[in-house]
Design a protein around this motif. Structure first.
Motif, PDB file in Angstrom:
ATOM      1  N   ASP A  83       0.952  -1.313  -0.117  1.00  0.00           N
ATOM      2  CA  ASP A  83      -0.042  -0.134  -0.021  1.00  0.00           C
ATOM      3  C   ASP A  83       0.895   1.378   0.145  1.00  0.00           C
ATOM      4  OD1 ASP A  83       1.134  -0.107   2.493  1.00  0.00           O
ATOM      5  OD2 ASP A  83      -1.176   0.031   3.463  1.00  0.00           O
ATOM      6  N   LYS A  84       2.297   1.101  -0.153  1.00  0.00           N
ATOM      7  CA  LYS A  84       3.189   2.162  -0.180  1.00  0.00           C
ATOM      8  C   LYS A  84       3.945   2.173  -1.494  1.00  0.00           C
ATOM      9  CE  LYS A  84       2.410   4.768   3.666  1.00  0.00           C
ATOM     10  NZ  LYS A  84       2.086   6.332   3.434  1.00  0.00           N
ATOM     11  N   LEU A  85       3.508   2.805  -2.485  1.00  0.00           N
ATOM     12  CA  LEU A  85       4.082   2.586  -3.925  1.00  0.00           C
ATOM     13  C   LEU A  85       5.121   3.516  -4.066  1.00  0.00           C
ATOM     14  CD1 LEU A  85       1.257   2.134  -6.267  1.00  0.00           C
ATOM     15  CD2 LEU A  85       2.463   0.447  -5.147  1.00  0.00           C
ATOM     16  N   ARG A  86       6.349   3.434  -3.745  1.00  0.00           N
ATOM     17  CA  ARG A  86       7.539   4.255  -3.494  1.00  0.00           C
ATOM     18  C   ARG A  86       8.916   3.542  -3.538  1.00  0.00           C
ATOM     19  NH1 ARG A  86       6.886   5.902   3.027  1.00  0.00           N
ATOM     20  NH2 ARG A  86       7.066   3.809   3.737  1.00  0.00           N
ATOM     21  N   GLN A  87       9.904   3.983  -3.735  1.00  0.00           N
ATOM     22  CA  GLN A  87      11.398   4.002  -3.924  1.00  0.00           C
ATOM     23  C   GLN A  87      12.036   4.279  -2.678  1.00  0.00           C
ATOM     24  OE1 GLN A  87      11.443   5.155  -8.353  1.00  0.00           O
ATOM     25  NE2 GLN A  87      13.190   3.147  -8.372  1.00  0.00           N
ATOM     26  N   ASP A  88      11.885   5.400  -2.294  1.00  0.00           N
ATOM     27  CA  ASP A  88      12.318   5.886  -1.073  1.00  0.00           C
ATOM     28  C   ASP A  88      11.510   5.295   0.223  1.00  0.00           C
ATOM     29  OD1 ASP A  88      13.881   7.249   0.921  1.00  0.00           O
ATOM     30  OD2 ASP A  88      14.213   8.989  -0.074  1.00  0.00           O
ATOM     31  N   VAL A  89      12.035   4.589   0.771  1.00  0.00           N
ATOM     32  CA  VAL A  89      11.222   4.094   1.960  1.00  0.00           C
ATOM     33  C   VAL A  89      11.972   4.694   3.325  1.00  0.00           C
ATOM     34  CG1 VAL A  89      10.583   2.022   0.631  1.00  0.00           C
ATOM     35  CG2 VAL A  89      12.568   1.792   2.587  1.00  0.00           C
ATOM     36  N   THR A  90      12.752   5.385   3.643  1.00  0.00           N
ATOM     37  CA  THR A  90      13.599   5.856   4.700  1.00  0.00           C
ATOM     38  C   THR A  90      12.504   6.675   5.434  1.00  0.00           C
ATOM     39  OG1 THR A  90      15.372   6.132   3.334  1.00  0.00           O
ATOM     40  CG2 THR A  90      15.424   6.951   5.456  1.00  0.00           C
ATOM     41  N   GLU A  91      11.621   7.422   5.107  1.00  0.00           N
ATOM     42  CA  GLU A  91      11.157   8.505   6.110  1.00  0.00           C
ATOM     43  C   GLU A  91      11.771   8.990   7.177  1.00  0.00           C
ATOM     44  OE1 GLU A  91       7.310   7.035   7.535  1.00  0.00           O
ATOM     45  OE2 GLU A  91       6.685   5.927   5.864  1.00  0.00           O
ATOM     46  N   ASP A  92      11.748   8.934   8.193  1.00  0.00           N
ATOM     47  CA  ASP A  92      12.390   9.887   9.117  1.00  0.00           C
ATOM     48  C   ASP A  92      13.397   8.819   9.977  1.00  0.00           C
ATOM     49  OD1 ASP A  92      10.809   8.264  10.641  1.00  0.00           O
ATOM     50  OD2 ASP A  92       9.892   9.783  12.091  1.00  0.00           O
ATOM     51  N   LEU A 179      10.176   2.157   6.515  1.00  0.00           N
ATOM     52  CA  LEU A 179      11.203   1.177   5.848  1.00  0.00           C
ATOM     53  C   LEU A 179      10.263   0.075   5.200  1.00  0.00           C
ATOM     54  CD1 LEU A 179      13.604   0.872   8.870  1.00  0.00           C
ATOM     55  CD2 LEU A 179      13.718   2.491   6.776  1.00  0.00           C
ATOM     56  N   ARG A 180       9.203   0.391   4.543  1.00  0.00           N
ATOM     57  CA  ARG A 180       8.489  -0.532   3.578  1.00  0.00           C
ATOM     58  C   ARG A 180       8.152   0.222   2.460  1.00  0.00           C
ATOM     59  NH1 ARG A 180       5.689  -4.430   6.701  1.00  0.00           N
ATOM     60  NH2 ARG A 180       5.991  -4.309   9.066  1.00  0.00           N
ATOM     61  N   GLY A 181       8.038  -0.426   1.245  1.00  0.00           N
ATOM     62  CA  GLY A 181       7.665   0.029   0.061  1.00  0.00           C
ATOM     63  C   GLY A 181       7.522  -1.064  -1.006  1.00  0.00           C
ATOM     64  N   THR A 182       6.895  -0.572  -2.117  1.00  0.00           N
ATOM     65  CA  THR A 182       6.697  -1.400  -3.198  1.00  0.00           C
ATOM     66  C   THR A 182       6.853  -0.508  -4.490  1.00  0.00           C
ATOM     67  OG1 THR A 182       4.748  -2.776  -2.116  1.00  0.00           O
ATOM     68  CG2 THR A 182       5.029  -2.937  -4.704  1.00  0.00           C
ATOM     69  N   TRP A 183       7.591  -1.082  -5.537  1.00  0.00           N
ATOM     70  CA  TRP A 183       7.911  -0.547  -6.816  1.00  0.00           C
ATOM     71  C   TRP A 183       7.869  -1.426  -7.970  1.00  0.00           C
ATOM     72  CZ3 TRP A 183       6.661   4.097  -7.406  1.00  0.00           C
ATOM     73  CH2 TRP A 183       6.939   4.602  -8.490  1.00  0.00           C
ATOM     74  N   HIS A 184       7.571  -0.967  -8.915  1.00  0.00           N
ATOM     75  CA  HIS A 184       7.820  -1.980 -10.174  1.00  0.00           C
ATOM     76  C   HIS A 184       9.029  -2.072 -10.642  1.00  0.00           C
ATOM     77  CE1 HIS A 184       8.045   1.634 -13.051  1.00  0.00           C
ATOM     78  NE2 HIS A 184       7.308   2.103 -12.164  1.00  0.00           N
ATOM     79  N   THR A 185       9.296  -3.185 -11.387  1.00  0.00           N
ATOM     80  CA  THR A 185      10.540  -3.228 -12.253  1.00  0.00           C
ATOM     81  C   THR A 185      10.616  -2.756 -13.478  1.00  0.00           C
ATOM     82  OG1 THR A 185       9.899  -5.511 -13.158  1.00  0.00           O
ATOM     83  CG2 THR A 185      11.045  -5.618 -11.108  1.00  0.00           C
ATOM     84  N   ASP A 186      11.858  -2.215 -14.136  1.00  0.00           N
ATOM     85  CA  ASP A 186      11.655  -1.722 -15.304  1.00  0.00           C
ATOM     86  C   ASP A 186      11.795  -2.503 -16.507  1.00  0.00           C
ATOM     87  OD1 ASP A 186      14.445  -2.370 -15.396  1.00  0.00           O
ATOM     88  OD2 ASP A 186      14.981  -0.332 -14.967  1.00  0.00           O
ATOM     89  N   ARG A 187      12.142  -2.097 -17.754  1.00  0.00           N
ATOM     90  CA  ARG A 187      12.016  -3.194 -18.909  1.00  0.00           C
ATOM     91  C   ARG A 187      13.298  -4.331 -18.858  1.00  0.00           C
ATOM     92  NH1 ARG A 187      15.218  -1.347 -23.408  1.00  0.00           N
ATOM     93  NH2 ARG A 187      16.231   0.527 -22.920  1.00  0.00           N
ATOM     94  N   HIS A 188      14.245  -3.598 -17.862  1.00  0.00           N
ATOM     95  CA  HIS A 188      15.544  -4.540 -17.600  1.00  0.00           C
ATOM     96  C   HIS A 188      15.175  -5.629 -16.395  1.00  0.00           C
ATOM     97  CE1 HIS A 188      17.530  -2.343 -20.396  1.00  0.00           C
ATOM     98  NE2 HIS A 188      17.366  -1.215 -19.981  1.00  0.00           N
ATOM     99  N   GLY A 189      14.001  -5.568 -15.985  1.00  0.00           N
ATOM    100  CA  GLY A 189      13.802  -6.325 -14.647  1.00  0.00           C
ATOM    101  C   GLY A 189      14.296  -5.656 -13.432  1.00  0.00           C
TER     102      GLY A 189
END
Length: 305
Positions: A83-92, A179-189
């Motif tokens: 439910d957190k679509l992001r690449q930077d999961v660091t927050e604070d 420290l949680r997140g989901t993101w999609h792979t690109d065309r190179h996987g």
């Protein structure tokens, strides 16, 4: 050394041609051997061996196997749906910056998996998972150990489920999602996350959880449908962990740490089992760490951990 295959004046033209041909073939064999030796040296380099590109990958594919499947491991009790679509999961969260790159490929065909959803989640420097802070409120750095702690962990670790078990999923206790997140792979996987070097808690070595989902849909609410084709964990070698433990805020984590060798969930099979390739300045690890790994998966299979 004398060349016994050199044509001489007392040999017939036909004999000279045969000897000359044998000399050319022998030279070709030496050249092929030299290339093979060079390839062997190149393969010992972690980065080169892990990219899955070039002649080495082609040779593997021709033999009917690209990569050995990455080990399927326990999910653990603290997974929360994407439910957190992001690449930077660091927050604070404080800690050593970690730049994590994962490449997902079909282990049978070597082809990258494009548009797959990759989840990562891990504890902070104090050993606490977001969404479950109440379970980590017991102090001592990591607080109450998560129920994926193995029973034969170092002395003093509370008893948990059988080694490799991990217990059932637990419902979140709060709305934190660092420290949680989901993101999609690109065309190179490939997919990249920005996070921090994980801490530790009783009964487990330093690790990051990972899942790969395919055949679903990206929506405003997150990634929906499809199935999970890989559930695993990513691990850190002991040298990097020892260096991190000397840096704040990790140095303030007084929880007894389980080493990689002591951990009973790590399958002890190197990169195939999730051991990351790491790059950092060993004199200044606080400046940041770069980690990467190729995950060989079976996209048609379901592996929920």
């Amino acid at each position: 050394m004398t060349d016994t295959h050199t044509p001489t004046d007392d040999q017939s033209p036909e004999e000279r041609r045969k000897l000359a041909r044998r000399t050319v073939l022998a030279a070709g064999s030496v050249a092929v051997t030299a290339v093979g030796v060079g390839s062997a040296f190149a393969a010992t380099d972690g980065t080169a061996a892990d990219t899955g590109t070039g002649a080495a990958a082609s040779a593997s594919a021709s033999e009917g196997a690209c990569y050995t499947l990455t080990s399927e491991l326990v999910e653990g009790p603290y997974y929360i749906d994407a439910d957190k679509l992001r690449q930077d999961v660091t927050e604070d969260q404080e800690g050593i910056p970690l730049h994590l790159t994962l490449r997902v490929i079909d282990a049978e065909t070597c082809k990258p998996l494009r548009n797959a959803a990759v989840d990562i989640w891990h504890c902070n420097a104090s050993g606490i998972y977001s969404g479950y802070e109440e379970m980590g409120s017991g102090g001592g750095g990591g607080g109450t150990p998560p129920t994926d702690a193995p029973t034969d962990a170092p002395t003093g670790t509370p008893t948990g489920p059988p080694p490799g078990g991990g217990g059932g999923h637990q419902e979140p206790t709060d709305d934190t999602r660092y420290l949680r997140g989901t993101w999609h792979t690109d065309r190179h996987g490939q997919v990249t996350f920005k996070t921090v070097f994980p801490g530790w808690y009783q009964g487990r070595c330093v690790h990051i959880h990972v899942k790969v989902h395919v055949d679903g849909e990206w929506t405003d609410a997150g990634y929906e449908g499809g199935h999970t084709c890989h559930t695993g964990q990513l691990f850190f070698d002991e040298k990097s962990v020892l260096l991190s433990a000397a840096v704040e805020p990790y140095a303030s984590n007084t929880t007894t740490r389980t080493t990689l060798d002591e951990d009973t969930i790590y399958p002890d099979n190197g990169h195939e089992g999730g051991l990351l390739y790491l790059k950092y300045d060993r004199h200044h690890i606080a400046r940041g760490v770069r980690g990467h790994l190729t995950l060989g998966v079976e996209p048609d299979e379901t592996n929920n951990g």
